[in-house]
Design an enzyme around this catalytic site. Sequence first.
Site, PDB file in Angstrom:
ATOM      1  N   CYS A   1       1.537  36.246  31.858  1.00 10.09           N
ATOM      2  CA  CYS A   1       2.622  37.075  32.387  1.00 10.09           C
ATOM      3  C   CYS A   1       3.717  36.305  33.115  1.00 10.09           C
ATOM      4  CB  CYS A   1       2.047  38.119  33.348  1.00 10.09           C
ATOM      5  SG  CYS A   1       0.670  39.075  32.700  1.00 10.09           S
TER       6      CYS A   1
ATOM      7  N   HIS B   1      -2.132  46.642  30.560  1.00  8.24           N
ATOM      8  CA  HIS B   1      -2.958  45.717  31.340  1.00  8.24           C
ATOM      9  C   HIS B   1      -4.135  46.496  31.945  1.00  8.24           C
ATOM     10  CE1 HIS B   1      -4.013  42.557  34.189  1.00  8.24           C
ATOM     11  NE2 HIS B   1      -3.078  41.766  33.664  1.00  8.24           N
TER      12      HIS B   1
ATOM     13  N   HIS C   1       6.095  40.580  39.140  1.00 10.52           N
ATOM     14  CA  HIS C   1       5.147  39.451  39.054  1.00 10.52           C
ATOM     15  C   HIS C   1       5.839  38.089  39.013  1.00 10.52           C
ATOM     16  CE1 HIS C   1       0.866  38.229  37.507  1.00 10.52           C
ATOM     17  NE2 HIS C   1       1.089  37.872  38.763  1.00 10.52           N
TER      18      HIS C   1
END
Length: 589
Positions: free
Chosen positions: A86, A301, A147
């Site tokens: 990611c 996810h 993220h």
Amino acid sequence: MLHLHHSCLCFRSWLAAMLAVLLSLAPSASSDISASRPNILLLMADDLGIGDIGCYGNNTMRTPNIDRLAEDGVKLTQHISAASLCTPSRAAFLTGRYPVRSGMVSSIGYRVLQWTGASGGLPTNETTFAKILKEKGYATGLIGKWHLGLNCESASDHCHHPLHHGFDHFYGMPFSLMGDCARWELSEKRVNLEQKLNFLFQVLALVALTLVAGKLTHLIPVSWMPVIWSALSAVLLLASSYFVGALIVHADCFLMRNHTITEQPMCFQRTTPLILQEVASFLKRNKHGPFLLFVSFLHVHIPLITMENFLGKSLHGLYGDNVEEMDWMVGRILDTLDVEGLSNSTLIYFTSDHGGSLENQLGNTQYGGWNGIYKGGKGMGGWEGGIRVPGIFRWPGVLPAGRVIGEPTSLMDVFPTVVRLAGGEVPQDRVIDGQDLLPLLLGTAQHSDHEFLMHYCERFLHAARWHQRDRGTMWKVHFVTPVFQPEGAGACYGRKVCPCFGEKVVHHDPPLLFDLSRDPSETHILTPASEPMFYQVMERVQQAVREHQRTLSPVPLQLDRLGNIWRPWLQPCCGPFPLCWCLREDDPQ
């Protein structure tokens, strides 16, 4: 009659010549469309396998809305992520640069950002396409997963926050969904931390008991103070092992609106409706445009948070339910575009950040994606299954419907493509690895501008591909591959992801060679005996690797240990730490 015929021929020749001159002076289709400033809607799934979608060959998963995008637009079949996890993949997507250039990689196995309260993140000197589009007058929004870091020195400096990287509006998770958010058995860090804390507790408890016994028997001349401190430390470690799961849930699994925490920890039954409500609100507020909206789905996810009306509806268990719910979300977003009259003026792009996870498995139940015919998956730097992702563009009336492109393209290509569509300039003060896709999408260019693509695992180069255009061949060279476990398996079962270095990888000498144009599954290793061009290909690819490496500059690695450990003073908290609990917004309408 002969004279008349000759006059006609002369006139036709003159007309053809004048037409050719006019055409050469007229701007091309791509230059007409470039800087046309459409609305831009980017949809990115999390951990979705390319084989999970109907339009990429899955006939048992229902994804009608994503399939409709492909039918009405352009589908890329060799669309490549710059990383197989990611954080580095998303950094490359936003900046148009390999993540090793921005330092969004590690050298010690910390493959992604581990905590919201860590200091690592997308450096402030990196330029995202959102920043350029904002300067060109676009309303810019990010809804969903980030993220890419949050704070540097305090819990409120927001140096890595989306709003510091060109987005006007942010609503979503500054971190990422994890199995630990729902205390799943499939755990990213909770189980490992509990095991370490329990081991340290046992060590200190043994030390305390030894000191007590030595004190009472007069065999160890020691005061009671070390005994008391070791005992208290052991008790503290034991308590920490019980509460570390709750700490992770509160520290990482929360929602923010811009700089304000709105829900800590997240109430999962509200999350999908809240995301959809936020998307609809942004589109309605900015329908007079132009806007850039990046919808970064929390799906698919783990822990695969799925609303009740989708549970048990697919043929592929909870993972399939979650994929089909995400497709429904895409449909709802498309419906909003239609209602607001935005469909024809909006370029839509759909992709995944990398391939599906093969190791997300408990017993015989698979909780990760399917990568179709491609070998490997999430976390594998070189194998196709980890980096080949869906790539769909739709722009009604501009891009040809139903077009399929097999040329090599990259997630990094979105950067120069949207920048030029918005009338901006690609930065000239740094290397941009992405290429403008518009000529390829329109059909005015036959080939991709990518002759070579590099495939990294952390900061280590694992593979490279060469598009030999004159032969129509796509060569793939693997320098390093992970050792699958158990032997004969197709993934690294028993661990979260395959490693990038160390004893569990193989350095190949000579490197492995595949012809992806004939062998996309990478099953037939070519040798000097089976491939006459073996040495020529190796020499050309290694030359390209050397040229690429000469363009790299040393930068701090954001994901290495110092930038990737939890620091309490960086922890966002909507109350006095550690009382991080709040619910500041009403249920979605």
